[in-house]
Structure formats: structure tokens, C-alpha cells
Motif scaffolding. Structure first.
Motif, mmCIF file in Angstrom:
data_model
loop_
_atom_site.group_PDB
_atom_site.id
_atom_site.type_symbol
_atom_site.label_atom_id
_atom_site.label_comp_id
_atom_site.label_asym_id
_atom_site.label_seq_id
_atom_site.Cartn_x
_atom_site.Cartn_y
_atom_site.Cartn_z
ATOM 1 N N TRP A 162 43.219 45.613 33.537
ATOM 2 C CA TRP A 162 42.456 46.693 32.897
ATOM 3 C C TRP A 162 43.230 47.995 32.787
ATOM 4 O O TRP A 162 43.189 48.663 31.760
ATOM 5 C CB TRP A 162 41.196 47.005 33.707
ATOM 6 N N THR A 163 43.879 48.371 33.891
ATOM 7 C CA THR A 163 44.392 49.734 33.998
ATOM 8 C C THR A 163 45.913 49.855 34.031
ATOM 9 O O THR A 163 46.442 50.954 33.846
ATOM 10 C CB THR A 163 43.864 50.388 35.292
ATOM 11 N N GLY A 164 46.605 48.764 34.309
ATOM 12 C CA GLY A 164 48.047 48.821 34.486
ATOM 13 C C GLY A 164 48.454 49.385 35.833
ATOM 14 O O GLY A 164 49.642 49.588 36.100
ATOM 15 N N LYS A 165 47.458 49.615 36.699
ATOM 16 C CA LYS A 165 47.700 50.195 38.014
ATOM 17 C C LYS A 165 47.579 49.143 39.115
ATOM 18 O O LYS A 165 47.053 48.053 38.905
ATOM 19 C CB LYS A 165 46.704 51.329 38.297
ATOM 20 N N THR A 166 48.056 49.512 40.323
ATOM 21 C CA THR A 166 48.061 48.598 41.458
ATOM 22 C C THR A 166 46.888 48.865 42.390
ATOM 23 O O THR A 166 46.607 50.018 42.729
ATOM 24 C CB THR A 166 49.374 48.740 42.243
ATOM 25 N N ARG B 223 38.805 42.560 29.154
ATOM 26 C CA ARG B 223 39.201 43.935 28.823
ATOM 27 C C ARG B 223 38.686 44.259 27.424
ATOM 28 O O ARG B 223 38.811 43.443 26.503
ATOM 29 C CB ARG B 223 40.723 44.066 28.867
ATOM 30 N N ASN B 224 38.099 45.443 27.285
ATOM 31 C CA ASN B 224 37.539 45.875 26.005
ATOM 32 C C ASN B 224 38.461 46.918 25.385
ATOM 33 O O ASN B 224 38.594 48.029 25.891
ATOM 34 C CB ASN B 224 36.147 46.471 26.245
ATOM 35 N N GLU B 225 39.121 46.554 24.292
ATOM 36 C CA GLU B 225 40.004 47.471 23.579
ATOM 37 C C GLU B 225 39.337 47.887 22.278
ATOM 38 O O GLU B 225 39.482 47.231 21.241
ATOM 39 C CB GLU B 225 41.369 46.822 23.315
ATOM 40 N N ASP B 226 38.543 48.948 22.338
ATOM 41 C CA ASP B 226 37.833 49.465 21.158
ATOM 42 C C ASP B 226 36.998 48.387 20.478
ATOM 43 O O ASP B 226 37.010 48.242 19.245
ATOM 44 C CB ASP B 226 38.817 50.079 20.160
#
Length: 286
Positions: free
Chosen positions: A271-275, A95-98
Motif C-alpha cells: 500500500w505505502t512503500g513503507k516498512t 490497493r486502490n489507485e484512483d
């Protein structure tokens, strides 16, 4: 007042070869279902870990998946690595956080999720795990921490990962009730085959240039109990030589497609916090 256009987030698989991958179908469907402004594609690359890290930041990619050897060579280039991935010594997801790159490994948890989805009683499982590479170590770690009753790992002692595998077993022993053992492949005939409830092939035997080969012989498979289940991490071809032989003996078999989707679900959430809609995806990939 003009509203700002939200920039599409980009995700990718970095691998070689990469064009055969089902990951774009999986993740792009997940983005569509969750109404996310994002796209997933493949990047066929043989670049070094340092070059890939620079590429992720430069493009930029919001996240990515990796295949070997990047699962291991990208590790030193990351800003943060999960405890799980550090234990395994490999990552499959970033995951790329800035510009800050964070590594995770969802391979093993993906396999455990697929096993559970098919009704495997993990708390009673006695597992024979074939292989000692990055995928095998991820599966070993996830099984041990589930925990299962026992995991017996077979890997050739002359391979570079054998010592790493032994070290991992020692580390895990302090964190689990699972009985762990690592053996040289040459001692395969000394195994007590009838006690295994589950066999998992995490080697590349059965894929690509090894597609006509199987890691176990029919004679070895015949020694398994009739209720033993056989899994292969390989999903192309759908029925590897190992699974064909096991199926002919009446054993329950499963390919790596379920693991692929389940590990993708772990990456998607990371990445997204989604399912990710796992069941829907598995139905159209078969």
C-alpha cells in the motif's frame, strides 16, 4: 497563502466476524511510526464481491485486507491481480489507485518470512501442509517458490478445493524444484511421518466452533521426529489443541501470530512503500 489540508487515507479489514482482529493495532502503529496520515479500521460485512468492490471505490478506501469468502469472491471484480495471487486463486490485500483495484496475496510470503525469522532452514525443509483452502494454497505456493525440498498436502478429496489444489501443484511443478504431492485426508495413515521437518496446519480446525478439536491425533504427532517443528495459522487461541498436543510431546510449536504480522508487513509495503516494524509489533501483541 493557505495550505491545503491533506485528507487522511483510510484502510480497512473487510471480514465477518471482524471485531476480534488485531489488524487495526498492527497497521495504525505502522502509520504512526512512519508518520503517515492514515487510519485503519474494521468493516464487518457479508456483502458480495461486487458490492464490496463498489464500497471500496465509493468510500474510498486506499487499501484493504480481506478474509474468506472475499479472498475469492472479490477476484472477478478487480482491475488487476498479481501473478502470485492469480496462481493461488485468492487475494488478501487490495490497493486502490484512483478507483483502479489491484489485488495481491501476502499470506504465503508472510508464513515463509515467519519461518525464516524462527531459524527454519527452508532449503532443507520437508513439509506436511494440512488444508487446501485459500490460506493453504498461498502457503503452498510460497514454499514451492522458495523453494523447499518437499511439500505434502493433505485435503479431503470430496472438498471443492481438492481439484484446485491438484491443478496448483501441476502449475507449480513447472516453476520449482520442490517435490509436490496432494493426497486425500483418508490416506493420512500411509504417510512417512518421520521424514517431515515441519508441519503446518492451514485448516480452521482449532478455531471458533472447532476450538476444542485438532487436525492430528497425539498418536500421529508421536510418529514425528523429535526435531520436527509444528506451526498453526491460528492465533486465537494462542495455543490451539494441535499446538498443546505437540508441546506435550516436546515438539517446538508456533502459532499464527507471527504469520499475521508478516503478511501485514507485506500488505503495508504494497500500500505505502513503507516498512512495518515487525519485531516491535510482535513484542506488544504477545
Amino acid at each position: 497563502m493557505l495550505s491545503k489540508t491533506v485528507k487522511k487515507q483510510r484502510y480497512a479489514l473487510l471480514a465477518h466476524p471482524a471485531k476480534h482482529s488485531l489488524s487495526p493495532q498492527i497497521h495504525n502503529y505502522g502509520f504512526e511510526v512512519n508518520r503517515l496520515n492514515a487510519v485503519y479500521f474494521v468493516i464487518d460485512t457479508v456483502a458480495s464481491g461486487a458490492a464490496v468492490a463498489e464500497q471500496i471505490r465509493r468510500m474510498p478506501l486506499a487499501g484493504c485486507n480481506l478474509s474468506l469468502p472475499l479472498k475469492e469472491t472479490l477476484l472477478p471484480e478487480l482491475d488487476e491481480i498479481s501473478i502470485n495471487a492469480r496462481l493461488i486463486g485468492a487475494i488478501n490485500t487490495v490497493r486502490n489507485e484512483d478507483g483502479r483495484l489491484i489485488g495481491e496475496n501476502t499470506d504465503g510470503t508472510g508464513m515463509v518470512a515467519d519461518l525464516a525469522a524462527h531459524g527454519v532452514q527452508l532449503e532443507q525443509a520437508q513439509v506436511l501442509l494440512l488444508g487446501g483452502g485459500a490460506t493453504a494454497r498461498a502457503i503452498l505456493t510460497a514454499l514451492a517458490l522458495t523453494p523447499v525440498v518437499q511439500v505434502t498436502v493433505l485435503q479431503r478429496a470430496n472438498r471443492p478445493h481438492f481439484a484446485q489444489l491438484q491443478h496448483l501443484c501441476a502449475q507449480l511443478a513447472a516453476q520449482t524444484t520442490t517435490k509436490l504431492s496432494c493426497h486425500d485426508w483418508q490416506k493420512i495413515d500411509q504417510l512417512e511421518w518421520s521424514r517431515f521437518t515441519l508441519v503446518i496446519n492451514a485448516t480452521s480446525i482449532g478455531f471458533g466452533s472447532h476450538a476444542e478439536q485438532a487436525p492430528l491425533t497425539a498418536a500421529q504427532l508421536q510418529q514425528l521426529a523429535p526435531t520436527t517443528k509444528v506451526w498453526d495459522v491460528i492465533y486465537e487461541p494462542r495455543q490451539s489443541q494441535l499446538l498443546q498436543q505437540a508441546d506435550q510431546l516436546g515438539l517446538e510449536t508456533h502459532n499464527g501470530l507471527g504469520m499475521l504480522v508478516q503478511q501485514a508487513a507485506g500488505a503495508f509495503q504494497f500500500w505505502t512503500g513503507k516498512t512495518l516494524p515487525v519485531n516491535e509489533i510482535q513484542s506488544f501483541l504477545k
